[in-house]
Design a protein around this motif. Structure first.
Motif, PDB file in Angstrom:
ATOM      1  N   LEU A 147       0.847  -1.203   0.000  1.00 33.42           N
ATOM      2  CA  LEU A 147       0.000   0.000   0.000  1.00 33.42           C
ATOM      3  C   LEU A 147       0.878   1.248   0.000  1.00 33.42           C
ATOM      4  N   PRO A 148       0.413   2.314  -0.660  1.00 30.53           N
ATOM      5  CA  PRO A 148       1.178   3.569  -0.662  1.00 30.53           C
ATOM      6  C   PRO A 148       1.394   4.045   0.779  1.00 30.53           C
ATOM      7  N   CYS A 149       2.627   4.432   1.125  1.00 27.89           N
ATOM      8  CA  CYS A 149       2.976   4.518   2.547  1.00 27.89           C
ATOM      9  C   CYS A 149       2.334   5.664   3.319  1.00 27.89           C
ATOM     10  N   THR A 150       2.020   6.805   2.698  1.00 28.05           N
ATOM     11  CA  THR A 150       1.374   7.876   3.489  1.00 28.05           C
ATOM     12  C   THR A 150      -0.077   7.529   3.828  1.00 28.05           C
ATOM     13  N   PRO A 151      -0.900   7.107   2.837  1.00 30.38           N
ATOM     14  CA  PRO A 151      -2.250   6.668   3.211  1.00 30.38           C
ATOM     15  C   PRO A 151      -2.219   5.508   4.209  1.00 30.38           C
ATOM     16  N   LEU A 152      -1.291   4.573   4.022  1.00 27.15           N
ATOM     17  CA  LEU A 152      -1.187   3.446   4.953  1.00 27.15           C
ATOM     18  C   LEU A 152      -0.873   3.945   6.360  1.00 27.15           C
ATOM     19  N   ALA A 153       0.003   4.953   6.462  1.00 29.07           N
ATOM     20  CA  ALA A 153       0.343   5.509   7.779  1.00 29.07           C
ATOM     21  C   ALA A 153      -0.909   6.050   8.467  1.00 29.07           C
ATOM     22  N   VAL A 154      -1.773   6.727   7.721  1.00 27.10           N
ATOM     23  CA  VAL A 154      -2.989   7.282   8.326  1.00 27.10           C
ATOM     24  C   VAL A 154      -3.902   6.144   8.804  1.00 27.10           C
ATOM     25  N   VAL A 155      -4.001   5.077   8.018  1.00 26.09           N
ATOM     26  CA  VAL A 155      -4.789   3.910   8.431  1.00 26.09           C
ATOM     27  C   VAL A 155      -4.229   3.332   9.738  1.00 26.09           C
ATOM     28  N   LEU A 161      -5.444   4.619  17.264  1.00 20.97           N
ATOM     29  CA  LEU A 161      -6.411   5.445  18.004  1.00 20.97           C
ATOM     30  C   LEU A 161      -7.708   4.695  18.301  1.00 20.97           C
ATOM     31  N   LYS A 162      -7.811   3.468  17.790  1.00 16.00           N
ATOM     32  CA  LYS A 162      -8.982   2.604  17.967  1.00 16.00           C
ATOM     33  C   LYS A 162     -10.229   3.132  17.261  1.00 16.00           C
ATOM     34  N   ASN A 172     -14.297  -4.609   7.585  1.00 12.04           N
ATOM     35  CA  ASN A 172     -15.473  -3.766   7.877  1.00 12.04           C
ATOM     36  C   ASN A 172     -15.269  -2.937   9.142  1.00 12.04           C
ATOM     37  N   ARG A 173     -14.028  -2.803   9.561  1.00 17.32           N
ATOM     38  CA  ARG A 173     -13.789  -2.252  10.892  1.00 17.32           C
ATOM     39  C   ARG A 173     -14.062  -0.752  11.042  1.00 17.32           C
ATOM     40  N   LEU A 174     -14.372  -0.084   9.940  1.00 17.81           N
ATOM     41  CA  LEU A 174     -14.778   1.334  10.039  1.00 17.81           C
ATOM     42  C   LEU A 174     -16.281   1.497   9.811  1.00 17.81           C
ATOM     43  N   ASP A 246     -16.839  11.752  12.501  1.00 18.01           N
ATOM     44  CA  ASP A 246     -16.082  11.135  13.588  1.00 18.01           C
ATOM     45  C   ASP A 246     -14.597  11.433  13.457  1.00 18.01           C
ATOM     46  N   VAL A 247     -14.142  11.593  12.196  1.00 18.60           N
ATOM     47  CA  VAL A 247     -12.714  11.794  11.933  1.00 18.60           C
ATOM     48  C   VAL A 247     -12.550  12.889  10.879  1.00 18.60           C
TER      49      VAL A 247
END
Ligand code: NAD
Length: 319
Positions: A147-155, A161-162, A172-174, A246-247
């Motif tokens: 996965l592209p590393c900046t978007p992956l970092a945000v995930v 942060l749970k 489906n965790r979001l 929420d975010v």
């Protein structure tokens, strides 16, 4: 006065990956006695890129990797230099500090980097897999896609942060979460919106032109995200999106930009990946969790990607 929430630094989040990464590097001692080698190509004189390069180098060495910065004075020689590193069996990962030409030639150069060594995860095959919510490179599901590393970092930050609820099924965790992403670049904002929607969120993707909604549809009936245009950008529309979000994730590349704190819902999670602080300090009195920058987690993801690439090459008997 006491703040209701907390500020969480990227350095604390990246710490949770240091042990995992360092242990993996040690386990590669047989094939890489001096550590896997990451090569960074610098062909511009941007001091920010220079800083990022020296920072990558230090992080690499602290975790047992080797890092080599290759400066290319003549931009026109960069392609050949990348091809040479592609062929060099001692090189495990390659990254290029962009912009180089500052136009579409940069996208071409990015695709010159061998897919097997693309630590940033910018190869077209990885992108297409990500957008299509495909996690593996092969039918046997032996080789994980990158996965592209900046978007992956945000995930990964949202997992820390749970915001990701691990009582829900993987993938489906979001579910039930509403996210706003202010940036729709092809490097960060669009892939990020897609990743979050693929994991079940409703995502409002905002750029200077318009607002789009990314979702997997009612009851998450689709296997991958769908995109709907919601109309032109306006402050009123942004405010409405944020009102029950929420975010809120920001990535506006401008020192003047601040999202008004009054737009943020009380108790929202706020994450900024721009190199400029897009939230005013007053957000601390509104956010539950606030992450002011993400760069350190991005570098951890870069190194994690590199280990995954080495693993894939081992499975393919390329090492
Ligand atoms: P970019 O210029 O390609 O994209 C900027 C995006 O923001 C565009 O979609 C644009 O439409 C949108 N935008 C700009 N102003 C806006 C506004 N006022 N309202 C709404 N949307 C607006 O930039 P990029 O490559 O995506 O980088 C963005 C920022 O992220 C930069 O500061 C960059 O340094 C940073 N970045 C950080 C990391 C990291 O690891 N933390 C990695 C890559 C980029």
């Amino acid at each position: 006065s006491a703040k209701p929430g907390r500020t969480i630094l990227a350095s604390s989040i990246s710490k949770t990956y240091v042990d995992e990464i360092t242990a993996k590097v040690k386990s590669l001692k047989e094939i890489r006695p001096n550590g896997p080698l990451l090569v960074g190509f610098l062909a511009n004189d941007d001091p920010a890129a220079e800083m990022y390069a020296s920072w990558t180098g230090k992080t690499c060495e602290s975790m047992g990797f080797r890092y080599e910065l290759r400066r290319v004075e003549e931009k026109d020689f960069l392609e050949e230099a990348i091809i040479e590193a592609n062929r060099d069996k001692s090189v495990d990962g390659i990254m290029v500090y962009f912009p180089v030409f500052g136009n579409a030639q940069d996208q071409y150069l990015q695709q010159v980097v061998a897919r097997e060594k693309d630590v940033e995860g910018l190869n077209h095959v990885y992108y297409q897999n990500m957008y299509h919510n495909i996690r593996f490179l092969d039918d046997e599901k032996m080789l994980k896609s990158i996965l592209p590393c900046t978007p992956l970092a945000v995930v990964k930050i949202m997992e820390y942060l749970k915001t990701y609820n691990n009582l829900l099924p993987v993938g489906n965790r979001l579910y039930g979460k509403k996210c706003v992403v202010i940036n729709r670049s092809e490097i960060v904002g669009r892939p990020l919106a897609a990743l979050l929607a693929n994991d079940g969120a409703v995502v409002y993707s905002v750029d200077v032109n318009n607002i789009q909604r990314f979702t997997r549809g009612e009851g998450l009936k689709f296997q991958k995200h769908q995109v709907e245009d919601l109309g032109a950008f306006s402050d009123a529309a942004l405010k409405e999106c944020c009102a029950d979000a929420d975010v809120v994730i920001t990535g506006v590349p401008s020192g003047n930009y601040k999202i008004p704190t009054e737009y943020i819902r009380e108790g929202a999670v706020c994450i900024n990946f721009s190199s400029h602080k897009n939230f005013d300090d007053s957000v601390k009195s509104k956010a539950s969790l606030y992450v002011p920058s993400t760069g350190k987690v991005t570098i951890s993801m870069l190194l994690r990607n590199m280990l995954r690439l080495v693993e894939n090459r081992q499975k393919l008997h390329m090492l």
